[in-house]
Every structure is written in C-alpha cells, then in structure tokens.
Design a protein around this motif. Structure first.
Motif, short mmCIF file in Angstrom:
data_model
loop_
_atom_site.label_atom_id
_atom_site.label_comp_id
_atom_site.label_asym_id
_atom_site.label_seq_id
_atom_site.Cartn_x
_atom_site.Cartn_y
_atom_site.Cartn_z
N LYS A 1 2.51 -8.12 5.49
CA LYS A 1 1.87 -6.84 5.83
C LYS A 1 2.89 -5.89 6.47
O LYS A 1 3.00 -4.72 6.06
CB LYS A 1 0.71 -7.12 6.79
CG LYS A 1 0.16 -5.94 7.58
CD LYS A 1 -0.90 -6.48 8.53
CE LYS A 1 -1.37 -5.47 9.54
NZ LYS A 1 -2.44 -6.04 10.41
N ILE B 1 -11.77 -3.78 8.03
CA ILE B 1 -11.01 -4.49 7.00
C ILE B 1 -10.00 -5.43 7.65
O ILE B 1 -9.85 -6.59 7.24
CB ILE B 1 -10.30 -3.49 6.07
CG1 ILE B 1 -11.33 -2.77 5.19
CG2 ILE B 1 -9.25 -4.19 5.20
CD1 ILE B 1 -10.79 -1.58 4.44
N ASP B 2 -9.31 -4.96 8.70
CA ASP B 2 -8.36 -5.82 9.40
C ASP B 2 -9.05 -7.05 9.96
O ASP B 2 -8.52 -8.17 9.88
CB ASP B 2 -7.69 -5.05 10.54
CG ASP B 2 -6.54 -4.18 10.06
OD1 ASP B 2 -6.07 -4.37 8.92
OD2 ASP B 2 -6.11 -3.29 10.82
N LEU C 1 -9.83 -9.46 7.19
CA LEU C 1 -8.62 -10.16 6.79
C LEU C 1 -8.26 -11.27 7.78
O LEU C 1 -7.77 -12.33 7.38
CB LEU C 1 -7.46 -9.18 6.63
CG LEU C 1 -7.59 -8.18 5.48
CD1 LEU C 1 -6.47 -7.14 5.52
CD2 LEU C 1 -7.59 -8.89 4.12
N LEU D 1 -14.03 -7.03 -0.16
CA LEU D 1 -12.79 -6.25 -0.30
C LEU D 1 -12.69 -5.64 -1.68
O LEU D 1 -12.27 -4.49 -1.84
CB LEU D 1 -11.59 -7.14 -0.02
CG LEU D 1 -11.45 -7.62 1.44
CD1 LEU D 1 -10.43 -8.74 1.54
CD2 LEU D 1 -11.07 -6.46 2.35
N LEU E 1 -7.21 2.26 -0.98
CA LEU E 1 -8.44 2.13 -0.20
C LEU E 1 -9.03 3.47 0.21
O LEU E 1 -10.24 3.67 0.13
CB LEU E 1 -8.17 1.27 1.04
CG LEU E 1 -8.16 -0.24 0.81
CD1 LEU E 1 -7.52 -0.96 2.00
CD2 LEU E 1 -9.57 -0.77 0.58
N ASP F 1 -3.73 -0.56 3.24
CA ASP F 1 -3.31 -1.11 1.94
C ASP F 1 -2.17 -2.09 2.11
O ASP F 1 -2.09 -3.09 1.38
CB ASP F 1 -2.91 0.03 1.01
CG ASP F 1 -4.09 0.91 0.63
OD1 ASP F 1 -4.92 0.47 -0.17
OD2 ASP F 1 -4.17 2.04 1.16
N LEU G 1 -3.89 -5.27 3.22
CA LEU G 1 -4.59 -5.92 2.11
C LEU G 1 -3.59 -6.60 1.18
O LEU G 1 -3.79 -7.75 0.76
CB LEU G 1 -5.42 -4.89 1.35
CG LEU G 1 -6.24 -5.41 0.17
CD1 LEU G 1 -7.20 -6.52 0.61
CD2 LEU G 1 -7.01 -4.27 -0.49
N LEU H 1 -8.81 -5.84 -7.22
CA LEU H 1 -7.91 -6.47 -6.26
C LEU H 1 -6.56 -6.78 -6.89
O LEU H 1 -5.51 -6.58 -6.27
CB LEU H 1 -8.55 -7.75 -5.71
CG LEU H 1 -9.59 -7.56 -4.61
CD1 LEU H 1 -10.32 -8.87 -4.34
CD2 LEU H 1 -8.97 -7.03 -3.33
N CYS I 1 -2.92 -5.09 -5.84
CA CYS I 1 -1.78 -5.92 -5.46
C CYS I 1 -0.55 -5.56 -6.27
O CYS I 1 0.54 -5.37 -5.72
CB CYS I 1 -2.15 -7.39 -5.65
SG CYS I 1 -0.87 -8.55 -5.14
#
Length: 245
Positions: free
Chosen positions: A30, A101-102, A105, A177, A187, A196, A199, A225, A229
C-alpha cells in the motif's frame, strides 16, 4: 548522490517481494503504491526482521531524521510533509468511505494471512515459494513465524473458526469492495486516491500470487477488482505474471 542527499532520500522498509509483487505484505505494498502514484523518489529496503521497526511492525518510513511507522500514519505524514494532492478533491462523504474501506481491509488482512500461514492446503505452497525466492530464510525461521501467527489468529479470534467460515468472511469483504468500484476509473473518480493504493496493496497480494485460494478464485471471477488491480499495477510499473488455472 552525496551523503547529505542520501540522508534526505525517503526510505521504505518493508517485507520482500513475492510472485513479482513488490511487497508480500499488503500494508507495505500500500505504501509502495502510494509513493509511486505520487511520484515521490524513494529507496525500498526489504527486511524480514521487524524488531527494530516502530512497535516492531512493518512497514516503516525513514524521512530524514524521522522514523514513521504504521501505513496510515506514513501516508498522512507524506501528504502533509510534501503537500500531496492525491486526496485533495475528496468530498467529506468520500473521506468517510475511505476510512470504512481501510477498516474493511484490516478485516480482510486476517483472512489473507490465515490462507497463507494456517490453512494446511496452502501453507506448503507459500512456505516453499518463500524459501526458493529468498534463500536467506531458513525453514526453522518460517516455522517460528508460523507458530507466532497461530497465536495471533487465536487471540484475534479468526484462528478459532473452521476454514469455510474464515473464507466466507473474506469473500463477503471482497464482494463489498467489488460493489463499491465503478465500472471504470477508480474508487472516487477518474484518478486514483490513497484509498486505491490501499485496495491495490491487498488485491495484488492475492491476484498475482500463484496460490489458488478461495480469495484468488473469487477475484478471478470479479472483473472490476481485477481491472482495478491491473490498472494500478500499470501506473506504478511492472507486470507480474498472472497464474490463473
């Protein structure tokens, strides 16, 4: 580069790469992706031993004389210190969504980690890849790390579940997600934000790994997803091989 310039260079300390991914830990990846997206020059030092890190956790960042631990704290430091605009246009609602979201995750982390270190179906594949990719790591060291992780899973709670229940939790996270991602872009718009990068750190550590866990199987069937990526990967450079069976 002279010694003074070298001292000023940002240095990211994080776990080593695996399967072509720059860090086999999602939190380090990240930060790596964030630095790349923001085009900040930095050195990347791969380490296995986290004892000298703040709170004995990786990743951490050396910025001049400052040592900053925790991935969220690192990103906040960089945004303020270097006046970064990556999150400048986020609305209050988007900032709230970013936090949620964090936290999701953080939940997904435990399932991903469980799939590597505890599940007897996948542990041998992960162990052998570490040993062949990083010869300095010994089987005894990996066994010690595995035993340590077993204790973490037990006290966190996930280690008390059967594998099917563990993966059900992770797949539910991945589905949400996937639901949150738009059909195109990132996002919160056409340009990536720090959310992002976060993610990507998690998804890349499943999507590019040649370990066919239920998490990867799910990702291979979810276009948004997978596309997200690959898009971040293209922006930060490098193209790990995709092993889909």
């Amino acid at each position: 580069m002279d010694d003074g310039e070298d001292f000023k260079m940002l240095t990211l300390f994080s776990y080593p790469e695996l399967y072509g991914v720059a860090d086999n830990n999602p939190y380090g990846l990240k930060v790596f992706a964030f630095l790349k997206l923001c085009r900040l020059a930095f050195r990347h030092e791969h380490v296995f031993d986290a004892h000298e890190a703040p709170r004995a956790q990786l990743p951490y960042l050396l910025d001049g004389g400052n040592i900053i631990g925790d991935s969220d704290t690192i990103l906040s430091h960089l945004i303020v210190r270097y006046g970064l605009s990556i999150d400048r246009d986020l609305t209050p609602g988007q900032r709230d969504a970013h936090l949620l979201i964090d936290r999701m995750l953080d939940d997904l982390y435990w399932v991903m980690s469980y799939s590597r270190w505890k599940d007897p179906q996948f542990w041998p594949l992960f162990r052998d890849k570490i040993l062949t990719t990083h010869p300095s790591v010994t089987p005894a060291a990996l066994d010690a790390a595995r035993n340590y992780n077993f204790k973490r899973y037990y006290y966190q709670g996930i280690g008390r579940y059967e594998p099917a229940a563990v993966y059900a939790r992770g797949l539910a996270d991945l589905q949400v997600l996937d639901n949150l991602l738009p059909e195109s872009g990132f996002l919160f718009g056409a340009a990536p934000s720090s959310a992002d990068a976060a993610l990507y750190g998690f998804i890349a550590n499943m999507y590019y790994f040649d370990i066919e866990t239920p998490l990867k199987t799910f990702l291979l069937a979810r276009k948004k997803l997978a596309t997200h990526c690959r898009s971040i990967q293209a922006m930060i450079g490098g193209y790990p091989a995709i092993h889909a069976h």
